[in-house]
Write a protein that holds these residues in place. Structure first.
Motif, PDB file in Angstrom:
ATOM      1  N   TYR A 106       0.825  -1.206   0.000  1.00 13.63           N
ATOM      2  CA  TYR A 106       0.000   0.000   0.000  1.00 13.63           C
ATOM      3  C   TYR A 106       0.864   1.262   0.000  1.00 13.63           C
ATOM      4  CZ  TYR A 106      -4.389  -2.475   1.057  1.00 13.63           C
ATOM      5  OH  TYR A 106      -5.491  -3.279   0.998  1.00 13.63           O
ATOM      6  N   GLN A 107       2.011   1.183   0.642  1.00  6.52           N
ATOM      7  CA  GLN A 107       2.858   2.349   0.879  1.00  6.52           C
ATOM      8  C   GLN A 107       3.582   2.873  -0.363  1.00  6.52           C
ATOM      9  OE1 GLN A 107       6.921   0.783   1.789  1.00  6.52           O
ATOM     10  NE2 GLN A 107       5.774  -0.374   3.306  1.00  6.52           N
ATOM     11  N   GLN A 108       3.835   2.003  -1.372  1.00  5.28           N
ATOM     12  CA  GLN A 108       4.782   2.374  -2.420  1.00  5.28           C
ATOM     13  C   GLN A 108       4.409   3.641  -3.194  1.00  5.28           C
ATOM     14  OE1 GLN A 108       5.935  -1.046  -4.766  1.00  5.28           O
ATOM     15  NE2 GLN A 108       7.308  -1.753  -3.156  1.00  5.28           N
ATOM     16  N   PRO A 109       3.151   3.826  -3.636  1.00  5.18           N
ATOM     17  CA  PRO A 109       2.842   5.092  -4.315  1.00  5.18           C
ATOM     18  C   PRO A 109       2.761   6.285  -3.360  1.00  5.18           C
ATOM     19  CG  PRO A 109       0.875   3.759  -4.128  1.00  5.18           C
ATOM     20  CD  PRO A 109       2.023   2.897  -3.677  1.00  5.18           C
ATOM     21  N   LEU A 150      -0.679  -7.127  -4.970  1.00  7.57           N
ATOM     22  CA  LEU A 150       0.252  -6.070  -5.338  1.00  7.57           C
ATOM     23  C   LEU A 150      -0.457  -4.995  -6.143  1.00  7.57           C
ATOM     24  CD1 LEU A 150       2.295  -8.438  -4.624  1.00  7.57           C
ATOM     25  CD2 LEU A 150       3.749  -7.513  -6.419  1.00  7.57           C
ATOM     26  N   LEU A 151      -1.236  -5.427  -7.130  1.00 10.28           N
ATOM     27  CA  LEU A 151      -1.933  -4.487  -8.010  1.00 10.28           C
ATOM     28  C   LEU A 151      -2.921  -3.625  -7.228  1.00 10.28           C
ATOM     29  CD1 LEU A 151      -3.543  -5.340 -11.437  1.00 10.28           C
ATOM     30  CD2 LEU A 151      -4.861  -4.144  -9.698  1.00 10.28           C
ATOM     31  N   LEU A 152      -3.806  -4.282  -6.479  1.00  7.92           N
ATOM     32  CA  LEU A 152      -4.860  -3.552  -5.781  1.00  7.92           C
ATOM     33  C   LEU A 152      -4.296  -2.637  -4.705  1.00  7.92           C
ATOM     34  CD1 LEU A 152      -7.513  -6.398  -5.448  1.00  7.92           C
ATOM     35  CD2 LEU A 152      -7.585  -4.428  -6.980  1.00  7.92           C
ATOM     36  N   GLY A 200      -3.985   2.274  -2.675  1.00  8.28           N
ATOM     37  CA  GLY A 200      -3.155   3.136  -1.839  1.00  8.28           C
ATOM     38  C   GLY A 200      -2.890   4.481  -2.485  1.00  8.28           C
ATOM     39  N   GLY A 201      -2.570   4.474  -3.779  1.00  5.96           N
ATOM     40  CA  GLY A 201      -2.327   5.728  -4.478  1.00  5.96           C
ATOM     41  C   GLY A 201      -3.562   6.597  -4.554  1.00  5.96           C
ATOM     42  N   GLY A 222      -0.110   0.388 -11.209  1.00  3.16           N
ATOM     43  CA  GLY A 222      -0.239  -0.987 -10.755  1.00  3.16           C
ATOM     44  C   GLY A 222      -1.166  -1.815 -11.628  1.00  3.16           C
ATOM     45  N   LEU A 223      -2.081  -1.164 -12.362  1.00  2.00           N
ATOM     46  CA  LEU A 223      -3.003  -1.879 -13.233  1.00  2.00           C
ATOM     47  C   LEU A 223      -2.291  -2.577 -14.383  1.00  2.00           C
ATOM     48  CD1 LEU A 223      -5.907   0.727 -13.391  1.00  2.00           C
ATOM     49  CD2 LEU A 223      -5.879  -1.428 -12.131  1.00  2.00           C
ATOM     50  N   ILE A 224      -1.052  -2.164 -14.641  1.00  2.00           N
ATOM     51  CA  ILE A 224      -0.277  -2.800 -15.705  1.00  2.00           C
ATOM     52  C   ILE A 224      -0.080  -4.278 -15.419  1.00  2.00           C
ATOM     53  CG2 ILE A 224       2.042  -2.856 -16.746  1.00  2.00           C
ATOM     54  CD1 ILE A 224       2.054   0.198 -16.533  1.00  2.00           C
TER      55      ILE A 224
END
Length: 403
Positions: free
Chosen positions: A32-35, A150-152, A157-158, A257-259
């Motif tokens: 969740y934190q990355q963006p 990972l995607l969600l 999060g972003g 992340g949708l990629i």
């Protein structure tokens, strides 16, 4: 003392799907934190790149959890272990949300990583219940769930970070843990046949497995390098995209992340291909794909299109290597699947921590080109190790000797 191992009887599609959702919810708490990293750094008066320490410590915590907690699933009830881990993770996420300074945030992030290992309890447990013919498909489906997490987590999060405070994201993640707790309590199968091994013997056996199993050593090194390359991009992407020429906000960055959606859909098929063609061929293709992907990433500073092509290739390469390596490891020793998975995934996420640090260094020195250089070198190293891996590992028959 003789062991009683669960007999592979096959798994219902519904149960595998439910457990894939659990894998998604479990792993999401470390992403969740990355963006949000630039936003988190700004709230403490730090530069965007300094927040990369949070991502690094979270990955290190995950590796520590894999080494110290996951092996217990070979001698304790996996369901109970998973429930305790989820509850502890929820508490750690609340600590992140309430952190008054950057130091405590980093410490809490490390604990989040340590306790976010439920998926790594589920995957080997269910692989042991799958028949050999369906094991690759089952592992691929569970890893699809892992990837969906990972995607969600990055996307949600972003988006939430752009419309509220980053602390609210950690509160939401803690609430999602409560949902996960209910699902695991109700649906995770109870496995009564566990090996009577003491904790000290269990941890010592990890070293014995590493020494005796060349396939494990090679797979762990490949996993380390490939996920390091993958994490080098994702740990630094937000810091690059907030700068010119893009100047994206956290919601837009989270949408990247949708990629990974294409790779998530393909994971069960990747597992099936690994069952038919063998791990070595799959890993070779994946490492080459990752190396090539960073040629496109290098152009990401000028072209968003090239960046997206590179990210798609990187995602497929990382996913194919993970599925192929885990499938062949789970065929090695039925009585030690959790420990085999522990060694492999600990190396994998240590690679994630190292990749996050190396990615930040590359970006600091040379921006997009520095990131691409780091990623390509890591992938080429994995290609070289795969060339030295034993070819006979493709058709390894399960060995029943204890470590």
């Amino acid at each position: 003392m003789s062991e009683s191992l669960p007999v592979p009887v096959g798994l219902s599609t519904r149960l595998v799907a439910v457990m894939a959702v659990c894998c998604a919810l479990a792993v999401s708490t470390i992403y969740y934190q990355q963006p949000l990293l630039p936003q988190m750094a700004a709230s403490f008066g730090l530069a965007p790149t300094q927040a990369g320490l949070i991502a690094t410590l979270t990955q290190l915590g995950y590796a520590a959890g894999l080494l110290l907690v996951v092996p217990l699933a070979d001698c304790r009830q996996p369901r109970q272990l998973a429930l305790l881990s989820i509850a502890a993770n929820a508490v750690a996420l609340i600590a992140c949300a309430a952190a008054p300074n950057f130091t405590l945030l980093c410490a809490s992030s490390f604990v989040v990583g340590v306790t976010a290992i439920t998926a790594q309890i589920i995957i080997p447990a269910l692989s042991g219940l799958a028949t050999p013919a369906e094991r690759g498909r089952v592992v691929g489906t569970l890893l699809s769930g892992l990837s969906a997490g990972l995607l969600l987590s990055r996307t949600i999060g972003g988006w939430l970070g752009a419309h509220s405070d980053w602390r609210a994201v950690f509160i939401l993640a803690s609430l999602m843990d409560l949902v996960l707790l209910v699902i695991v309590a109700r649906r995770f199968p109870t496995l009564t046949s566990r090996s009577p091994i003491s904790y000290g013997t269990l941890l010592r056996s990890l070293g014995l497995l590493v020494r005796k199993e060349r396939v494990l050593r090679c797979s762990a090194m490949i996993g380390f390098l490939i996920f390091a390359a993958y994490s080098a991009l994702w740990a630094t992407l937000a810091a690059l995209l907030v700068q010119p020429p893009y100047r994206f906000d956290s919601a837009t960055i989270g949408m990247f992340g949708l990629i990974a959606l294409l790779g998530i859909v393909a994971s069960p098929r990747i597992g099936g291909v690994a069952d038919r063609l063998g791990a070595s061929t799959m890993v070779l293709a994946s490492t080459i794909a990752v190396a090539v992907s960073f040629a496109f990433v290098a152009a990401g500073g000028q072209s968003l299109g090239w960046l997206m092509v590179g990210m798609i290739l990187l995602d497929f390469g990382n996913r194919a290597a993970l599925v192929a390596n885990q499938t062949r490891l789970f065929n090695l020793r039925p009585e030690a699947r959790s420990r085999l998975n522990t060694v492999f995934m600990a190396a994998y996420f240590l690679g994630g921590a190292g990749g996050a640090a190396l990615g930040n260094y590359g970006v600091h020195r040379a921006g997009w080109a520095g990131l691409a250089t780091v990623g390509a070198l890591l992938a080429l190293g994995a290609t070289a190790i795969n060339a030295l891996s034993p070819r006979e590992a493709i058709t390894t028959v399960a060995r029943l000797k204890r470590p």
